[in-house]
Design a protein around this motif. Structure first.
Motif, mmCIF file in Angstrom:
data_model
loop_
_atom_site.group_PDB
_atom_site.id
_atom_site.type_symbol
_atom_site.label_atom_id
_atom_site.label_comp_id
_atom_site.label_asym_id
_atom_site.label_seq_id
_atom_site.Cartn_x
_atom_site.Cartn_y
_atom_site.Cartn_z
ATOM 1 N N ARG A 27 31.973 23.196 42.374
ATOM 2 C CA ARG A 27 31.992 22.772 41.155
ATOM 3 C C ARG A 27 33.444 22.317 40.480
ATOM 4 N N PRO A 28 33.560 21.330 39.616
ATOM 5 C CA PRO A 28 34.712 21.092 39.101
ATOM 6 C C PRO A 28 35.427 22.123 38.124
ATOM 7 N N ARG A 30 36.542 23.115 35.014
ATOM 8 C CA ARG A 30 36.299 22.136 33.441
ATOM 9 C C ARG A 30 37.203 22.852 32.465
ATOM 10 N N ARG A 63 39.608 20.589 29.778
ATOM 11 C CA ARG A 63 39.933 19.571 30.859
ATOM 12 C C ARG A 63 39.275 18.285 30.456
ATOM 13 N N ASP A 65 39.961 14.969 32.014
ATOM 14 C CA ASP A 65 40.179 14.328 33.445
ATOM 15 C C ASP A 65 40.128 15.343 34.454
ATOM 16 N N GLU A 66 39.477 14.915 35.622
ATOM 17 C CA GLU A 66 39.265 15.855 36.613
ATOM 18 C C GLU A 66 40.638 16.466 37.307
ATOM 19 N N SER A 67 41.666 15.708 36.995
ATOM 20 C CA SER A 67 43.007 16.105 37.756
ATOM 21 C C SER A 67 43.552 17.484 36.616
ATOM 22 N N GLY A 68 43.109 17.438 35.638
ATOM 23 C CA GLY A 68 43.448 18.566 34.784
ATOM 24 C C GLY A 68 44.908 18.386 33.983
ATOM 25 N N ARG A 236 34.011 26.878 35.465
ATOM 26 C CA ARG A 236 33.465 25.801 36.039
ATOM 27 C C ARG A 236 31.859 25.534 35.872
#
Length: 237
Positions: A27-28, A30, A63, A65-68, A236
């Motif tokens: 899971r990302p 977050r 976060r 964006d997904e890249s953080g 996450r």
């Protein structure tokens, strides 16, 4: 039950559990949340009137964006820049047959939020942030006895003030562990601009013989630099 049946049953339970663990790790990431100890150094006019202080603070970083790289960070906490404790008689009626500890504390409570830019990968992950919020200055006196387990039985706010505030800061995250719940050391420095505030410092309250008090507030800029040493935990979902 046969050995083959036991192995088969264990497999039925192990496979879904392993898949669930992989899903959790997959899971990302977050958000980050955590807290730490603060050391505060007054600057400018504020340095003329008060000494260094200490405190604790907490934060939550979402976060975007997904890249953080881009996130929104909220910070809150308190700083103490002066504290006095003395032994006094409980009251004029009781006299000094019962003595209590009278403590006066000069504190700053703050809350702010704003954007943060981060390097989200690597053994050292630097970040920059800026935020807007408020600072609440309060001088509070409390009384506690010898058997109160450090819990005051009376408390009064002698003086307070609130100001708009903004902050700019930088720091680094140093990963300590990864996986489902990553943990990192969080080290940061922040310049806190609290504008012009009215506040009391140590010795700012004078007790008169008739039991009344005189307040001697100071009005000045109340800016300071804080150094944070803390821990942050990844979330996450």
């Amino acid at each position: 039950m046969s050995t083959r049946a036991i192995v088969f049953a264990m497999t039925l339970f192990a496979v879904p559990a392993a898949a669930l663990a992989q899903d959790d790790v997959g899971r990302p990431l977050r958000a980050w949340t955590g807290g730490g100890v603060l050391i505060a150094a007054p600057v400018g006019e504020f340095e003329t009137y008060v000494d260094n202080g200490w405190g604790v603070g907490g934060h939550f970083l979402f976060r975007i964006d997904e890249s953080g790289v881009l996130g929104i960070r909220a910070d809150g906490g308190f700083l103490n820049y002066g504290r006095e404790t003395r032994r006094v008689c409980l009251s004029p009626t009781v006299g000094c047959r019962i003595e209590v500890d009278l403590t006066t504390s000069n504190d700053i409570f703050y809350f702010n939020f704003g954007p943060q830019l981060s390097v989200a990968r690597g053994p050292v992950q630097p970040y920059l942030n800026a935020s807007l919020g408020f600072a609440y200055f309060a001088t509070v006196s409390s009384v506690e006895g010898s058997n109160n387990a450090d819990e005051p039985f009376a408390r009064t706010t002698n003086f307070d003030d609130i100001t708009w505030a903004w902050q700019v800061g930088s720091g680094v995250r140093v990963p300590l562990s990864s996986g489902r719940t990553p943990i990192a050391l969080d080290l940061g420095v922040r310049y806190n601009t609290n504008g012009e505030a009215e506040y009391l410092r140590e010795g700012g309250i004078v007790d008169r013989p008739d039991g009344q008090i005189d307040l001697n507030p100071i009005r000045s800029e109340a800016n300071l630099v804080t150094v944070q040493i803390g821990v942050t935990v990844g979330l996450r979902w």
